[in-house]
Design a protein around this motif. Structure first.
Motif, short mmCIF file in Angstrom:
data_model
loop_
_atom_site.label_atom_id
_atom_site.label_comp_id
_atom_site.label_asym_id
_atom_site.label_seq_id
_atom_site.Cartn_x
_atom_site.Cartn_y
_atom_site.Cartn_z
N GLU A 97 0.84 -1.21 0.00
CA GLU A 97 0.00 0.00 0.00
C GLU A 97 0.87 1.26 0.00
N TRP A 98 1.89 1.27 0.84
CA TRP A 98 2.78 2.43 0.90
C TRP A 98 3.60 2.56 -0.39
N SER A 99 4.02 1.43 -0.94
CA SER A 99 4.77 1.46 -2.21
C SER A 99 3.91 2.05 -3.32
N LEU A 100 2.65 1.67 -3.35
CA LEU A 100 1.75 2.21 -4.38
C LEU A 100 1.53 3.71 -4.20
N ALA A 101 1.56 4.15 -2.98
CA ALA A 101 1.38 5.59 -2.73
C ALA A 101 2.53 6.41 -3.32
N HIS A 102 3.69 5.76 -3.49
CA HIS A 102 4.86 6.44 -4.05
C HIS A 102 5.27 5.82 -5.39
N ALA A 103 4.33 5.18 -6.06
CA ALA A 103 4.66 4.41 -7.27
C ALA A 103 5.29 5.29 -8.34
N ASP A 104 6.31 4.73 -9.01
CA ASP A 104 6.93 5.41 -10.14
C ASP A 104 7.31 4.36 -11.18
N ALA A 105 7.77 4.82 -12.32
CA ALA A 105 8.07 3.92 -13.43
C ALA A 105 9.20 2.95 -13.08
N SER A 106 10.17 3.40 -12.31
CA SER A 106 11.31 2.54 -11.96
C SER A 106 10.86 1.35 -11.13
N TRP A 107 10.04 1.60 -10.12
CA TRP A 107 9.53 0.51 -9.28
C TRP A 107 8.64 -0.43 -10.08
N GLU A 108 7.78 0.12 -10.92
CA GLU A 108 6.92 -0.72 -11.75
C GLU A 108 7.75 -1.63 -12.65
N ALA A 109 8.81 -1.08 -13.26
CA ALA A 109 9.65 -1.87 -14.15
C ALA A 109 10.35 -2.99 -13.40
N GLU A 110 10.81 -2.70 -12.17
CA GLU A 110 11.46 -3.73 -11.37
C GLU A 110 10.48 -4.84 -11.01
N LEU A 111 9.25 -4.47 -10.69
CA LEU A 111 8.24 -5.47 -10.33
C LEU A 111 7.91 -6.35 -11.52
N VAL A 112 7.77 -5.77 -12.69
CA VAL A 112 7.50 -6.56 -13.89
C VAL A 112 8.67 -7.51 -14.16
N ALA A 113 9.89 -7.01 -13.98
CA ALA A 113 11.08 -7.84 -14.24
C ALA A 113 11.17 -9.01 -13.26
N THR A 114 10.89 -8.75 -11.97
CA THR A 114 10.98 -9.84 -10.99
C THR A 114 9.89 -10.88 -11.21
N ARG A 115 8.71 -10.45 -11.67
CA ARG A 115 7.67 -11.42 -11.98
C ARG A 115 8.09 -12.28 -13.17
N HIS A 116 8.73 -11.68 -14.16
CA HIS A 116 9.20 -12.44 -15.32
C HIS A 116 10.26 -13.46 -14.90
N THR A 117 11.20 -13.01 -14.07
CA THR A 117 12.24 -13.93 -13.58
C THR A 117 11.62 -15.08 -12.80
N LEU A 118 10.65 -14.77 -11.95
CA LEU A 118 9.99 -15.81 -11.17
C LEU A 118 9.24 -16.77 -12.08
N GLY A 119 8.61 -16.26 -13.13
CA GLY A 119 7.91 -17.14 -14.06
C GLY A 119 8.85 -18.16 -14.69
#
Length: 226
Positions: free
Chosen positions: A99-121
């Protein structure tokens, strides 16, 4: 200069011994409640008594080893109640962190999250075929995804607590993997929903999906692998 070099070398030895012990605890080679006698550990792994005391103190800080003034060290217990408590705390801490991360969401964090989900997949596909050899890489990928969810929360204390709880739950995750109790497809779908909700800035949906990851698997008689 020479003193500092020796300190760095000793610190490296401590980290190596801690990693070996952490792995063997995670895989159940060192079973819950096992007494960890320094002499026995030295005979098994090598290393000095001082290095082992430092390594065990480090693991005690992570919650997977317990330290008693009169009785030394032992592997922490791993009961169903322990897992339930860990998962309940993780659900609260990680949803707050997200919740707190979303309150400060930016493109860099979003890109990291997408990348970690891909790696986990990719790690999930690998561990499906080679559970024994790919278990640690899969576990690391799971941990990294969850760490990324809270990484943008701007609270170092929350991040540190999340990391500790994730370490405490590690042996339960690996046991569930080895026993074939993980529904990889269901977890993959839920993680995708979390990322989609994050990208859409839908906080309510993201938190609901994350909470679902920590609920007992239907009919499996066990908790989620997270």
């Amino acid at each position: 200069m020479f003193g500092r070099g020796r300190q760095d070398e000793e610190a490296s030895v401590v980290r190596l011994l801690a990693a070996q012990l952490r792995r063997d605890i995670a895989f159940g080679i060192l079973a819950p409640d096992t007494r960890l006698k320094i002499d026995d550990l030295r005979a098994r792994y090598g290393g000095s008594a001082h290095s082992f005391r430092e390594a065990l103190t480090l693991l005690a800080g992570e919650g997977i080893v317990e330290s008693h003034a009169q009785r030394g060290f032992r592997v922490a217990s791993a009961t169903g109640a322990d897992l339930e408590d860990i998962q309940r705390m993780r659900a609260r801490i990680e949803t707050l962190g997200l919740e707190w991360s979303l309150a400060h969401a930016d493109a860099s964090w979003e890109a990291e999250l997408v990348a970690t989900r891909h790696t986990l997949g990719r790690a999930v596909e690998a561990v499906r075929h080679e559970p024994a050899s790919e278990a640690l890489a899969w576990d690391e990928a799971v941990s990294r995804f969850h760490a990324t969810l809270v990484a943008n929360c701007r609270s170092p204390r929350l991040i540190a607590f999340q990391e500790r709880l994730a370490l405490e739950s590690r042996r339960f995750r690996l046991a569930a993997l080895i026993e074939g109790c993980i529904d990889h497809d269901a977890e993959k779908a839920t993680r995708a929903q979390i990322v989609e909700a994050v990208l859409a800035r839908d906080t309510e949906a993201a938190l609901a999906c994350l909470t679902r990851l920590f609920q007992p698997a239907a009919g499996a008689g066990t908790e989620s692998s997270q």
